[in-house]
Structures are given as structure tokens and as C-alpha cells.
Design a protein around this motif. Sequence first.
Motif, PDB file in Angstrom:
ATOM      1  N   HIS A   7      -0.684  -4.070   5.728  1.00 54.37           N
ATOM      2  CA  HIS A   7      -1.206  -3.763   7.063  1.00 54.37           C
ATOM      3  C   HIS A   7      -0.621  -2.461   7.596  1.00 54.37           C
ATOM      4  N   SER A   8      -1.444  -1.743   8.327  1.00 50.83           N
ATOM      5  CA  SER A   8      -1.018  -0.544   9.034  1.00 50.83           C
ATOM      6  C   SER A   8      -1.583  -0.610  10.451  1.00 50.83           C
ATOM      7  N   ALA A   9      -0.828  -0.085  11.375  1.00 44.30           N
ATOM      8  CA  ALA A   9      -1.296  -0.075  12.765  1.00 44.30           C
ATOM      9  C   ALA A   9      -2.613   0.694  12.867  1.00 44.30           C
ATOM     10  N   PHE A  10      -3.450   0.274  13.755  1.00 44.60           N
ATOM     11  CA  PHE A  10      -4.741   0.907  14.033  1.00 44.60           C
ATOM     12  C   PHE A  10      -5.698   0.841  12.840  1.00 44.60           C
ATOM     13  N   ALA A  11      -5.539  -0.176  11.996  1.00 53.37           N
ATOM     14  CA  ALA A  11      -6.432  -0.344  10.850  1.00 53.37           C
ATOM     15  C   ALA A  11      -7.210  -1.645  11.001  1.00 53.37           C
ATOM     16  N   ARG A  12      -8.264  -1.785  10.228  1.00 51.90           N
ATOM     17  CA  ARG A  12      -9.075  -2.994  10.315  1.00 51.90           C
ATOM     18  C   ARG A  12      -8.356  -4.227   9.792  1.00 51.90           C
ATOM     19  N   SER A  13      -7.232  -4.035   9.114  1.00 54.51           N
ATOM     20  CA  SER A  13      -6.482  -5.197   8.622  1.00 54.51           C
ATOM     21  C   SER A  13      -5.956  -6.047   9.775  1.00 54.51           C
ATOM     22  N   VAL A  14      -5.941  -5.501  10.971  1.00 50.78           N
ATOM     23  CA  VAL A  14      -5.521  -6.287  12.136  1.00 50.78           C
ATOM     24  C   VAL A  14      -6.461  -7.476  12.335  1.00 50.78           C
ATOM     25  N   ARG A  15      -7.690  -7.345  11.880  1.00 54.07           N
ATOM     26  CA  ARG A  15      -8.647  -8.453  11.997  1.00 54.07           C
ATOM     27  C   ARG A  15      -8.231  -9.626  11.108  1.00 54.07           C
ATOM     28  N   VAL A  16      -7.715  -9.325   9.936  1.00 52.46           N
ATOM     29  CA  VAL A  16      -7.262 -10.381   9.028  1.00 52.46           C
ATOM     30  C   VAL A  16      -6.032 -11.065   9.610  1.00 52.46           C
ATOM     31  N   VAL A  17      -5.122 -10.285  10.184  1.00 54.55           N
ATOM     32  CA  VAL A  17      -3.940 -10.851  10.828  1.00 54.55           C
ATOM     33  C   VAL A  17      -4.367 -11.752  11.988  1.00 54.55           C
ATOM     34  N   TYR A  27       1.264 -16.475   6.570  1.00 51.87           N
ATOM     35  CA  TYR A  27       1.039 -15.198   5.885  1.00 51.87           C
ATOM     36  C   TYR A  27       2.289 -14.342   6.012  1.00 51.87           C
ATOM     37  N   GLU A  28       2.344 -13.341   5.165  1.00 51.01           N
ATOM     38  CA  GLU A  28       3.407 -12.333   5.234  1.00 51.01           C
ATOM     39  C   GLU A  28       2.740 -10.981   5.424  1.00 51.01           C
ATOM     40  N   ILE A  29       3.398 -10.103   6.162  1.00 40.72           N
ATOM     41  CA  ILE A  29       2.871  -8.758   6.379  1.00 40.72           C
ATOM     42  C   ILE A  29       3.778  -7.750   5.685  1.00 40.72           C
ATOM     43  N   GLU A  30       3.148  -6.874   4.916  1.00 40.78           N
ATOM     44  CA  GLU A  30       3.830  -5.716   4.347  1.00 40.78           C
ATOM     45  C   GLU A  30       3.266  -4.503   5.077  1.00 40.78           C
ATOM     46  N   HIS A  31       4.099  -3.832   5.849  1.00 48.83           N
ATOM     47  CA  HIS A  31       3.642  -2.653   6.581  1.00 48.83           C
ATOM     48  C   HIS A  31       3.585  -1.456   5.633  1.00 48.83           C
ATOM     49  N   VAL A  32       2.451  -0.769   5.645  1.00 44.44           N
ATOM     50  CA  VAL A  32       2.261   0.406   4.800  1.00 44.44           C
ATOM     51  C   VAL A  32       1.790   1.565   5.665  1.00 44.44           C
ATOM     52  N   GLU A  33       1.999   2.748   5.154  1.00 37.71           N
ATOM     53  CA  GLU A  33       1.543   3.956   5.855  1.00 37.71           C
ATOM     54  C   GLU A  33       0.103   4.251   5.462  1.00 37.71           C
ATOM     55  N   ASN A  34      -0.676   4.683   6.394  1.00 34.47           N
ATOM     56  CA  ASN A  34      -2.055   5.068   6.124  1.00 34.47           C
ATOM     57  C   ASN A  34      -2.115   6.582   5.930  1.00 34.47           C
ATOM     58  N   SER A  35      -1.434   7.029   4.884  1.00 32.84           N
ATOM     59  CA  SER A  35      -1.421   8.464   4.585  1.00 32.84           C
ATOM     60  C   SER A  35      -1.693   8.672   3.106  1.00 32.84           C
ATOM     61  N   LYS A  36      -2.293   9.790   2.782  1.00 32.84           N
ATOM     62  CA  LYS A  36      -2.611  10.116   1.380  1.00 32.84           C
ATOM     63  C   LYS A  36      -1.350  10.144   0.531  1.00 32.84           C
ATOM     64  N   ALA A  37      -0.265  10.657   1.079  1.00 31.43           N
ATOM     65  CA  ALA A  37       0.996  10.726   0.331  1.00 31.43           C
ATOM     66  C   ALA A  37       1.482   9.332  -0.055  1.00 31.43           C
TER      67      ALA A  37
END
Length: 66
Positions: A7-17, A27-37
Motif C-alpha cells: 500500500h501507498s498513500a493516495f493510491a487505489r489500494s486504500v480501497r482494499v484496506v 491483514y498486514e500492510i507493507e508500505h511502499v513508495e509509488n516511485s519509479k526508483a
Amino acid sequence: MSLTIYHSAFARSVRVVWLCEEMGLPYEIEHVENSKAFLTQASYLAINPMGKFQRCEMAIPSWPKA
């Protein structure tokens, strides 16, 4: 059953949460960055080879054989 939401903030995965919260599912949340890098790192590509964002993993115990 084990559910991991990447999950990343401001992403559609918030709907699943939100859905898991409403249904009372564990459930468990793994926070990830929404960046190409981040999405092109080998560690993330091992989880999601497409390098796309939003990923869920579910481990379902096997059923006993009859």
C-alpha cells in the motif's frame, strides 16, 4: 489465511484496506513508495515482476485430502 497488502498513500489500494476493515478481515500492510526508483528495485520486482504498483498476496492453507 494471511493477506498482505502492498500500500501507498493516495493510491487505489486504500480501497482494499477499507474493504478488509469493513469485513473484519485480518491483514498486514507493507508500505511502499509509488516511485519509479522504488518499483524497479530488484527487491520489489521479486514480489511483483511486472514492476507495477498495488499488489496483494494471500496465503490460503491447503485443504486436507479426502
